[in-house]
Design a protein around this motif. Structure first.
Motif, PDB file in Angstrom:
ATOM      1  N   ALA A 119       0.822  -1.165   0.020  1.00 57.36           N
ATOM      2  CA  ALA A 119       0.022   0.028   0.077  1.00 57.36           C
ATOM      3  C   ALA A 119       0.825   1.393   0.015  1.00 57.36           C
ATOM      4  CB  ALA A 119      -0.913  -0.077   1.250  1.00 57.36           C
ATOM      5  N   SER A 120       2.065   1.182  -0.671  1.00 56.19           N
ATOM      6  CA  SER A 120       2.832   2.270  -0.595  1.00 56.19           C
ATOM      7  C   SER A 120       3.219   2.788  -2.091  1.00 56.19           C
ATOM      8  CB  SER A 120       4.284   2.037  -0.252  1.00 56.19           C
ATOM      9  OG  SER A 120       5.208   2.992  -0.376  1.00 56.19           O
ATOM     10  N   PHE A 121       4.011   3.326  -2.672  1.00 52.81           N
ATOM     11  CA  PHE A 121       4.152   4.096  -3.786  1.00 52.81           C
ATOM     12  C   PHE A 121       4.529   3.265  -5.098  1.00 52.81           C
ATOM     13  CE2 PHE A 121       4.447   7.349  -0.834  1.00 52.81           C
ATOM     14  CZ  PHE A 121       3.687   8.224  -0.972  1.00 52.81           C
ATOM     15  N   ASN A 122       5.106   1.902  -4.719  1.00 52.62           N
ATOM     16  CA  ASN A 122       5.785   1.351  -5.940  1.00 52.62           C
ATOM     17  C   ASN A 122       4.522   0.287  -6.553  1.00 52.62           C
ATOM     18  OD1 ASN A 122       8.146   0.216  -7.388  1.00 52.62           O
ATOM     19  ND2 ASN A 122       7.643  -1.756  -6.534  1.00 52.62           N
ATOM     20  N   SER A 123       4.206   0.710  -7.694  1.00 51.24           N
ATOM     21  CA  SER A 123       2.990   0.454  -8.366  1.00 51.24           C
ATOM     22  C   SER A 123       3.139  -0.960  -8.852  1.00 51.24           C
ATOM     23  CB  SER A 123       2.631   1.317  -9.572  1.00 51.24           C
ATOM     24  OG  SER A 123       3.479   1.287 -10.546  1.00 51.24           O
ATOM     25  N   GLY A 124       2.142  -1.614  -9.103  1.00 58.03           N
ATOM     26  CA  GLY A 124       1.813  -3.295  -9.537  1.00 58.03           C
ATOM     27  C   GLY A 124       1.401  -3.039 -11.434  1.00 58.03           C
ATOM     28  N   PRO A 125       1.183  -4.063 -11.898  1.00 58.45           N
ATOM     29  CA  PRO A 125       0.777  -4.134 -13.367  1.00 58.45           C
ATOM     30  C   PRO A 125      -0.562  -3.314 -13.726  1.00 58.45           C
ATOM     31  CG  PRO A 125       0.240  -6.266 -12.415  1.00 58.45           C
ATOM     32  CD  PRO A 125       0.806  -5.473 -11.237  1.00 58.45           C
ATOM     33  N   THR A 147      -1.628   5.532 -15.211  1.00 55.04           N
ATOM     34  CA  THR A 147      -1.920   5.028 -13.949  1.00 55.04           C
ATOM     35  C   THR A 147      -3.309   4.896 -13.441  1.00 55.04           C
ATOM     36  OG1 THR A 147      -1.061   4.818 -11.570  1.00 55.04           O
ATOM     37  CG2 THR A 147      -1.471   6.959 -12.707  1.00 55.04           C
ATOM     38  N   PRO A 148      -3.630   3.696 -12.896  1.00 51.40           N
ATOM     39  CA  PRO A 148      -4.810   4.090 -11.940  1.00 51.40           C
ATOM     40  C   PRO A 148      -4.895   4.798 -10.671  1.00 51.40           C
ATOM     41  CG  PRO A 148      -3.825   1.779 -11.890  1.00 51.40           C
ATOM     42  CD  PRO A 148      -2.979   2.503 -12.603  1.00 51.40           C
ATOM     43  N   SER A 193      -5.987  -1.169  -8.111  1.00 55.16           N
ATOM     44  CA  SER A 193      -6.845  -2.378  -8.807  1.00 55.16           C
ATOM     45  C   SER A 193      -8.317  -2.154  -8.378  1.00 55.16           C
ATOM     46  CB  SER A 193      -6.472  -3.655  -8.919  1.00 55.16           C
ATOM     47  OG  SER A 193      -5.014  -3.666  -9.319  1.00 55.16           O
ATOM     48  N   SER A 194      -8.756  -1.761  -7.128  1.00 53.66           N
ATOM     49  CA  SER A 194     -10.103  -1.620  -6.566  1.00 53.66           C
ATOM     50  C   SER A 194     -10.949  -0.665  -7.384  1.00 53.66           C
ATOM     51  CB  SER A 194      -9.999  -1.465  -5.192  1.00 53.66           C
ATOM     52  OG  SER A 194      -9.565  -2.489  -4.237  1.00 53.66           O
ATOM     53  N   ALA A 195     -10.066   0.523  -7.786  1.00 52.75           N
ATOM     54  CA  ALA A 195     -10.929   1.440  -8.549  1.00 52.75           C
ATOM     55  C   ALA A 195     -10.899   1.088  -9.874  1.00 52.75           C
ATOM     56  CB  ALA A 195     -10.090   2.946  -8.270  1.00 52.75           C
ATOM     57  N   ALA A 196      -9.924   0.438 -10.490  1.00 53.80           N
ATOM     58  CA  ALA A 196      -9.944   0.061 -11.819  1.00 53.80           C
ATOM     59  C   ALA A 196     -10.953  -1.013 -12.016  1.00 53.80           C
ATOM     60  CB  ALA A 196      -8.375  -0.401 -12.279  1.00 53.80           C
ATOM     61  N   GLU A 197     -11.009  -1.943 -11.275  1.00 55.02           N
ATOM     62  CA  GLU A 197     -11.844  -3.048 -11.589  1.00 55.02           C
ATOM     63  C   GLU A 197     -13.644  -2.598 -11.656  1.00 55.02           C
ATOM     64  OE1 GLU A 197     -11.774  -6.413  -9.097  1.00 55.02           O
ATOM     65  OE2 GLU A 197     -12.143  -5.487  -7.317  1.00 55.02           O
ATOM     66  N   LEU A 207       1.961   6.056 -16.678  1.00 55.05           N
ATOM     67  CA  LEU A 207       2.589   5.144 -15.762  1.00 55.05           C
ATOM     68  C   LEU A 207       3.888   5.264 -15.355  1.00 55.05           C
ATOM     69  CD1 LEU A 207       1.076   2.028 -17.682  1.00 55.05           C
ATOM     70  CD2 LEU A 207       0.357   2.719 -15.204  1.00 55.05           C
ATOM     71  N   LYS A 208       4.794   5.692 -16.557  1.00 59.61           N
ATOM     72  CA  LYS A 208       6.047   5.953 -16.135  1.00 59.61           C
ATOM     73  C   LYS A 208       6.517   7.095 -14.919  1.00 59.61           C
ATOM     74  CE  LYS A 208       6.695   9.192 -20.055  1.00 59.61           C
ATOM     75  NZ  LYS A 208       7.074  10.491 -19.259  1.00 59.61           N
ATOM     76  N   ASP A 209       5.323   7.871 -15.008  1.00 55.36           N
ATOM     77  CA  ASP A 209       5.669   9.048 -13.913  1.00 55.36           C
ATOM     78  C   ASP A 209       5.065   8.570 -12.604  1.00 55.36           C
ATOM     79  OD1 ASP A 209       6.587  10.474 -15.901  1.00 55.36           O
ATOM     80  OD2 ASP A 209       4.812  11.181 -16.677  1.00 55.36           O
ATOM     81  N   GLY A 210       4.661   7.240 -12.190  1.00 56.50           N
ATOM     82  CA  GLY A 210       4.315   6.892 -10.983  1.00 56.50           C
ATOM     83  C   GLY A 210       2.879   6.979 -10.782  1.00 56.50           C
ATOM     84  N   THR A 211       2.488   6.681  -9.548  1.00 61.86           N
ATOM     85  CA  THR A 211       1.116   6.701  -9.122  1.00 61.86           C
ATOM     86  C   THR A 211       0.153   8.083  -9.095  1.00 61.86           C
ATOM     87  OG1 THR A 211       1.574   6.279  -6.878  1.00 61.86           O
ATOM     88  CG2 THR A 211       1.398   4.398  -8.233  1.00 61.86           C
ATOM     89  N   GLY A 212       0.961   9.184  -8.868  1.00 61.28           N
ATOM     90  CA  GLY A 212       0.477  10.572  -8.755  1.00 61.28           C
ATOM     91  C   GLY A 212       0.753  10.970  -7.341  1.00 61.28           C
ATOM     92  N   ASP A 213       0.553  12.127  -7.349  1.00 57.39           N
ATOM     93  CA  ASP A 213       0.960  12.919  -6.136  1.00 57.39           C
ATOM     94  C   ASP A 213      -0.442  13.019  -4.945  1.00 57.39           C
ATOM     95  OD1 ASP A 213       1.660  14.793  -4.128  1.00 57.39           O
ATOM     96  OD2 ASP A 213       2.965  16.027  -5.458  1.00 57.39           O
TER      97      ASP A 213
END
Length: 344
Positions: free
Chosen positions: A34-40, A50-51, A57-61, A277-283
């Motif tokens: 639950a930190s900042f390193n994203s999954g697929p 990024t989602p 993934s909860s939001a995306a699904e 995606l390359k810029d991370g999960t957002g601020d």
């Protein structure tokens, strides 16, 4: 490191959902602990974006119509931001509304459980089941004109033009609901440093919550998370204690503000559209303070940005005013139809 680990018992929130007839389909991908390193997982509107994080993934699904409801957690901005990026409703109730027992802890004094859905009614039902407050599943109509204000925090200048435009649309809806002008509300100057306070508390608690993983599986942790753990360890307990005291003072101040001046605040959910995606999960800049204060927050879809991706705003209520927040959020949803929600 936990690839083949299967707990023998449900978390309290999951057990309560099962009692109410929920069918649990499985566990979604999250960011690392639950930190900042994203999954697929990618954004359902554009796979190059990024989602969000960490309940990505909860939001995306939910946005992709795989399920009607999904649980999530927020320690900084991990419900509101993914909900905004993926164009769904995300509800983070008051701190402590839902028991975190059985959930892998990140920062115990901040961790808050909530859920994602495609309507205000859906997330109300989800949190009603997760919390045991079954009355929340029936949203009451507003019986008075709520006092609503736009809150321009000290981070306002960080918002994109699309995010600022979404706030303007939300203000328009609020004036229809309140049947009066909606003005700006300024927070005390002491609140300007709460973002840094939340960050220090979070990383310090993370460094202790993941002490076992750091000791036993250091090589399996990402460099990004390892740096967070290092940063957290460098924060002294004296500073941590001072930050907790400042938090208690701020929580008392905000409770008085809601009691005397306003019922609902409107604020940004995120800087703007979902980044690449390359810029991370957002601020998480626009949620750190509200999470620290333990206030109930809900993201609603308001508009889209230049890339056609969703832009949300969040409504914020006073401590423990979750029922009121849902009533106002439903009024907003009726006043401003969702601009991005697709039919299943």
């Amino acid at each position: 490191m936990y690839a083949h680990h299967y707990p023998k018992t449900d978390a309290v929130s999951v057990a309560l959902m099962r009692q109410q007839g929920a069918i649990i389909l499985g566990k979604t991908v999250t960011t690392e602990f639950a930190s900042f390193n994203s999954g697929p997982t990618t954004n359902p509107f554009d796979a190059e974006h990024t989602p969000g994080g960490s309940s990505s993934s909860s939001a995306a699904e939910v946005a992709d119509f795989m399920v009607p409801l999904a649980t999530g957690s927020q320690t900084a901005e991990s419900i509101i931001r993914p909900a905004s990026y993926c164009g769904v409703v995300g509800f983070k109730p008051s701190l402590g509304k839902i028991s975190v027992a059985g959930v892998k802890s990140l920062a115990p004094s901040l961790d808050t459980l909530g859920c994602f859905g495609r309507s205000v009614e859906d997330v109300a039902l989800g949190v009603a089941a997760m919390s045991g407050d079954h009355a929340m599943g029936t949203i009451e109509s507003l019986h008075y004109k709520p006092k609503i204000a736009v809150c321009k925090t000290s981070d306002w200048e960080c918002a994109s033009q699309a995010s600022i435009a979404a706030i303007a649309l939300a203000r328009f809806a609020a004036e229809k609901i309140a049947k009066s002008l909606v003005n700006d509300l300024s927070l005390p100057n002491s609140f300007d440093t709460l973002r840094e306070t939340q960050t220090r508390i979070m990383v310090n608690e993370i460094s202790r919550s993941l002490a076992f993983e750091r000791e036993q599986y250091a090589k399996k942790l990402s460099p990004l998370l390892s740096k967070q753990l290092d940063d957290g360890k460098r924060i002294t307990y004296q500073q941590y204690s001072k930050d907790l005291q400042a938090t208690e003072i701020a929580r008392k101040t905000i409770a008085e503000l809601f009691q005397n001046q306003v019922d609902i605040l409107i604020a940004q959910s995120a800087i703007g559209e979902a980044p690449l995606l390359k810029d991370g999960t957002g601020d998480p800049i626009f949620c750190r303070m509200w999470t620290l204060l333990g206030l109930p927050c809900i993201n609603l879809n308001i508009s889209t940005g230049v890339n056609g991706l969703p832009i949300g705003v969040q409504l914020i209520a006073g401590p423990g005013k979750d029922h009121l927040l849902l009533s106002v959020a439903r009024a907003f949803a009726l006043a401003l139809p969702d601009p991005v929600l697709r039919e299943a």
